[in-house]
Write an enzyme that holds these catalytic residues in place. Sequence first.
Site, PDB file in Angstrom:
ATOM      1  N   CYS A   1       0.825  -1.205   0.000  1.00 42.51           N
ATOM      2  CA  CYS A   1       0.000   0.000   0.000  1.00 42.51           C
ATOM      3  C   CYS A   1       0.863   1.261   0.000  1.00 42.51           C
ATOM      4  O   CYS A   1       0.384   2.345  -0.275  1.00 42.51           O
ATOM      5  CB  CYS A   1      -0.959  -0.005   1.184  1.00 42.51           C
ATOM      6  SG  CYS A   1      -0.162  -0.294   2.743  1.00 42.51           S
TER       7      CYS A   1
ATOM      8  N   HIS B   1      18.823   0.888  -3.249  1.00 40.05           N
ATOM      9  CA  HIS B   1      17.409   1.131  -2.988  1.00 40.05           C
ATOM     10  C   HIS B   1      16.725  -0.140  -2.483  1.00 40.05           C
ATOM     11  O   HIS B   1      16.009  -0.114  -1.483  1.00 40.05           O
ATOM     12  CB  HIS B   1      16.716   1.649  -4.242  1.00 40.05           C
ATOM     13  CG  HIS B   1      15.262   1.926  -4.035  1.00 40.05           C
ATOM     14  ND1 HIS B   1      14.818   2.974  -3.260  1.00 40.05           N
ATOM     15  CD2 HIS B   1      14.154   1.276  -4.461  1.00 40.05           C
ATOM     16  CE1 HIS B   1      13.497   2.961  -3.230  1.00 40.05           C
ATOM     17  NE2 HIS B   1      13.062   1.931  -3.948  1.00 40.05           N
TER      18      HIS B   1
ATOM     19  N   ALA C   1      -7.481   2.947  23.400  1.00 39.85           N
ATOM     20  CA  ALA C   1      -7.572   2.005  24.508  1.00 39.85           C
ATOM     21  C   ALA C   1      -7.899   0.613  23.984  1.00 39.85           C
ATOM     22  O   ALA C   1      -7.337  -0.391  24.439  1.00 39.85           O
ATOM     23  CB  ALA C   1      -8.634   2.460  25.499  1.00 39.85           C
TER      24      ALA C   1
END
Lengths: 436, 276
Positions: A51, A100, A195
Site C-alpha cells: 500500500c 534502494h 484504549a
Amino acid sequence: MITIVDIGMNHETAPVELRELIAFGGHNIRDVMNTIRGIKDIKESIVLSTCNRVEILFTTDKEKEAKESVTEFLSRVSGITKEELGPILYIYTNEEAIRHIFRVGASLDSMIVGEPQILGQVKEAYRIAVDHKSSSVILNRLMHRTFSLAKKIRTETDISGSAVSVSFAAVELGKKIFGDLQGKKVLLIGAGEMAELAATYLLNNKIAEILVANRTFSRAVELADHFHGKAISFEEIGDQLLEVDIVLTSTASPEPIISFNQVRTTMRGRKNRPLFFIDIAVPRDVEPRVNGIENVFVYDIDDLRGVVESNVNKRRGEAVKAERMVDEEVIKFTEWLKTLDVVPTIVALKDKCESIRQSELKKTLSSLGNLTPEHREAVENLTISIAKKILNDPIVFLKRKEDRASRNLYLDIARKLFNLDTDSDETKPNPDKSEP
Amino acid sequence: MDIAFFRLTLVLYLIATAGFLIFVIKKNKKVGFWSHRILVAGFALNCIYLVLGYYQLGAMPVLNFKTSLSFFSWTIIAAYIIFQARFRLAVLGSFVVPFSAFLMIISSTIPISSITVKPIFKGFWLPVHVATAFLGDGIFAIAFIAGVMYLIQEHQIKTKRLGAFYSRLPSLNSLDSINYHAINYGFLLLTIGMITGSIVAQGAHGSYWRWDPKEVWSLITWLCYAVLLHQRMAIGWRGRRSAIMSIGCFFVLIFTFIGVNFLMEGYHSFKSLGGN
C-alpha cells in the site's frame, strides 16, 4: 553488459490517490508479473506492490528500451499519462538500484522506519517471481543479500527496537514492569480507539482476562463480548482494583475516577503487587499523584507520546548505523557483479577444455583395447589433472583482473587465444579439426 | 604453578567483563553468549586454583585479606552462574562480573605474604563454616546488585525518562524475584555458616559464643537480613523498599566481612588468623 534497474514510487513521491491507481492491488499480481516478463528486453524481474510502494526490479541488456517499456506499461495500467508519471516515479540504475532495494528490505525506506512488515512483503514478491521463474542468478543473489542484510540490521541495530505507537509503547512498558504479561488481568475503563487497540495488543500477549467497565453498561457488555472478557459495573471498579494488574482508562469524565487515597488503600490489600495504569483519557482519569505510590506506575497520554517521540528519534539514530551497513553491502554486491563478466569466459574455457579431454580420451581408450578398470581410471585421472593444471593459471589470472579497467582487453585476448567464440565466428579454422 | 592459575583466571574474568559490557552496551547477544562461556572457563580455572591452594596450605585459603577477597569473588561468580542457569538473565552478568573482577584485581595487587597455618584451622567443620559463610556472602552480593538494578529501572519508569538502561535492564518483576530468591538462599547459607562457626569455636576455644566482634557483627548482619525477609514474607514488602533494604544490609555485611577483620581485634582478624 547487464544492468540492474528499479522503477517505482513510494509514499514520498506519490500521494495516496496516485499510489492507489498504480498499486497492483486490484490487478492480479501474477498477471502483472507475466506482462513484465513478456517485455522483450527484460531478462529477470521482480514486482513488489504494497500500500505504500510499487517497485519493478529487473535486469536488462538494453537499459534505455527496457526503462521505456516499463514506464509505458505503468502508464497503461494506471491510466496516468507518461508526462504525469515522470515526477512520481523514480528510476534507479545499478548501484543505486541495489542500494534502494537493500534499503526497502531493511525498512529504511518505510514510512515508519524500522517497521517489520515490509521484509515479509519483499519475501512474498520474491517467492512469486521464483514461481514464475522470472528471477535468476543476479536477482536471486540480490534478494538473498537483501534478506540477510535486513536480518543483520534488525539484530545489530536498534532500528525496530522500540515502540513507535502509543498503544504499543504502553504494552512494552507493561512488559518492563511485569516481565511476562501472560496470566495478567486487565481492566478496561471507558472505550476509545486507542484504549481498544492497546487492549488488543495486550490480548495478543496472552493476558488471562479482560474486564470492561463503562458508564453505559450495555456498551461495556458489547466491548466485553468483543474481547471475550467480562463486563462489570462502574461501582465494582474499586473492588476489582485489588485483583487486576493493568488498568486502561479512557473515559470522557471531567474529573479523575481513580483517586490517590483509593489506590493507596488498595495497595495494602494487594500486598504491594505492582499496578500499572495506562491513562489515555483527556482530561485524565487517574490522579497524577497516584504515580508517587510505591509499586504503582501511571502513564498518561502525554507520557506515552513522550516515550514514542524519543523512540522515533532513537530509530533515526539507529538508521544512520544501518545506512552504513547498507553501503558496505552495496560495495560487496557490485564487486560480485563485476566477477560475472569474467565468469562466462572462464566457463567457456573450462567447457572447451573438457570437451577436448573427453573426445581425446575416448579415442585413446578405444585404441588401447582391453584395460583393467584400474588402468582406465588412472588414464582418466591423468587427463583430468593435466587439463586442470593447464587451466589453472589463466583462470586465476582472469579472476584477478575482474575489477580492473583492463579486464575487457584481457577477456578479449583470452577468448581469441583459446578461440572461444567459434560459434559466432565461423570463418576461423577450428583447432580440433586442424589437428592431425 | 598455582599463581599461573590465578593470573589466567583473572585474565579470563577481565575478558568476560569486557564482553559483558560490550554485550549490554551494543546489545549483541553473540558477545553475551561467548562472554558467559569465557566466564565459566575462568571459573573452572579459579576452582583448580582454589583446590591447589587448599592442598598446599592444608586449610581454606581465606587466612589473609588477599586470599579472602579472591575467594569472595569466586563465590560471587559461583552464585551468578547458578542464578543465570535458573533465571536466564545475562544482563545480570554485565553488573555482577565487573564487580567480581574488580575485587579480584584488588586481591591481585596485594602482595603475597607468608601464612602460618595454625593446627586449629584443620578439621571438618572449619571448611564447611568458611564455604557456607562465603557462599552466603556471594549470594547476598547478587541480591545487592539486583537491588541496584531494580532501583535504576524503577527510577526510569517512575520518572518517565526511559534512557539507555530502560531497554537493556530486565523487567522489575524479574529483578525483584532475583532479589527475593538471593536473600532467601543467602540467608539460609549465612545461618548454616554461623551454626557451623559456633561448632568450630566450641572445638577450638571451648565455647560456642564468645562475643568476638566478628560474631557480634555477623549476628547483626543476620538480624538485618532476617528483618528484611520478615517484611517481605509477612508484610508484603516488595520492589523498591526491599531493594533499598537489601542494599543497606549488604553494606553491613561488607563491614562484617572486611571492616571487622581490620578495625577490631578478635580471633577472626587477619592478624590473629596468621596472615596480614
